[in-house]
Write an enzyme that holds these catalytic residues in place. Structure first.
Site, PDB file in Angstrom:
ATOM      1  CG  HIS A  20      56.621  61.808 -19.167  1.00 18.62           C
ATOM      2  ND1 HIS A  20      57.098  63.089 -19.003  1.00 18.62           N
ATOM      3  CD2 HIS A  20      57.315  61.040 -18.304  1.00 18.62           C
ATOM      4  CE1 HIS A  20      58.049  63.088 -18.090  1.00 18.62           C
ATOM      5  NE2 HIS A  20      58.208  61.854 -17.654  1.00 18.62           N
ATOM      6  CD  GLU A  58      57.865  63.188 -13.260  1.00 21.36           C
ATOM      7  OE1 GLU A  58      56.842  62.882 -13.894  1.00 21.36           O
ATOM      8  OE2 GLU A  58      58.936  62.574 -13.332  1.00 21.36           O
TER       9      GLU A  58
END
Length: 345
Positions: free
Chosen positions: A38, A106
């Protein structure tokens, strides 16, 4: 039979803590590691997001377990050529124990350079081309690629492992599962969903299916529920919100709709070993070859002792009768079998 690994959360812990957890996971009897990739955590309460490739280098020096990214998005924030180089180096450092888990990502992580965030179908098309680029570079040949989404010119990887890392694809929906079935070496999921797993396996047997789930051990169930709600209520958001919300603050706003009661129903919380074992058996019964468990919150040492002494012994031989890991079913003993990416449509 189903094996059990540990999920290292880069959203919740810094590099030193992640390395310590890897050592504790190995000592507790877990067989492999997943690690998230991430740029942001899901919310500010989680509070971390180290660069995963640096952490993987540290892991190679701290333990002997197989490691997989779960998952890297090779399409927007990171060009697939750079992902190929990072993965090849990781495979070298881990002496062949690395798997490259990929997904369509995402907006939370991928919009940070100002690029547009495509719709799901375009993201899957980008992912397919990215895998093509990565596999070309894994050959060690100089390549030039001019495709729909990516250009690579006169590129060659010079530091290469003896065997390229397998590439596994994540899917939350049937389109992504079908793509994984067609082009991937393995399948990554977060749900014990026999239909999705069946879609993947329709493309050929012998490829591993891996999954992850989060739990929260604490001395009391109420304490564990509070911790899980504070840190990971985001996991109970419905639909495609996880793919399209752009900042941790947006996730915090959406998560205000998630109650402690919802978390308590969805997440194994507290000190009852059978509650934890039931969740993991559901994955085994769905045909998952390897399940990675992530502990929410700071009680890491208590969690590992709990799983070593109470939970993992309940799971000895977990899995459908006659099943085995994908490696065992193919007569291999490879221990490198492996949340994000994919669409929900």
């Amino acid at each position: 039979m189903t094996e059990f690994g540990y999920f290292l959360s880069c959203e919740e812990f810094g590099p030193a803590d992640l390395l310590d957890q890897a050592s504790m996971a190995q000592d507790a009897g877990f067989r492999s590691l997943w690690i998230s990739d991430h740029f942001h955590p899901w919310n500010d309460a989680q509070g971390h997001s180290p660069f995963v490739w640096s952490v993987i280098g540290g892991l190679s020096q701290r333990c002997e377990l197989p490691v997989e990214t779960a998952v890297t998005c090779p399409t927007v924030r990171l060009h697939p050529a750079l992902v190929a180089q990072a993965a090849a180096t990781s495979q070298v450092m881990l002496d062949g124990r690395f798997r490259l888990g990929l997904g369509s990502g995402e907006a939370l992580n991928e919009h940070v350079l100002g690029d547009p965030w495509p719709i799901a179908d375009v993201r899957l098309d980008m992912l397919e081309e990215a895998v093509e680029v990565i596999r070309k570079l894994f050959t060690g040949e100089q390549i030039t690629h001019r495709g729909r989404h990516y250009t690579v010119e006169n590129a060659r990887l010079y530091t290469l492992p003896d065997t390229p890392p397998p590439i596994d694809l994540s899917a939350f929906g049937p389109k992504a599962a079908a793509l994984a079935s067609r082009i991937a070496d393995g399948f990554v999921t977060t749900a014990p969903d026999p239909e999705l797993i069946g879609t993947f396996r329709a493309g050929g047997a012998g490829r591993p299916v891996s999954a992850s789930t989060k739990v929260c051990w604490a001395a009391s169930r109420d304490e564990a529920v509070r911790t899980a709600h504070r840190l990971w209520s985001v996991e109970q958001l419905p639909g495609e919100l996880n793919q399209i919300l752009p900042t941790p603050r947006h996730f915090e706003q959406a998560s205000e709709l998630v109650t402690e009661e919802t978390v308590a129903e969805a997440v194994p919380c507290g000190p009852d070993p059978e509650e934890h074992a039931r969740r993991l058996r559901a994955f085994a019964d769905a045909g998952v070859d390897r399940v990675h468990v992530g502990q929410m919150g700071p009680e890491q040492r208590g969690f590992f002792d709990f799983y070593r002494t109470k939970v993992l012994p309940l799971l000895d031989g977990a899995g459908p009768a006659g099943a085995g890991s994908a490696a065992e079913r193919n007569g291999r003993t490879d221990r490198t079998d492996p949340r994000n990416g994919g669409e929900r449509s």
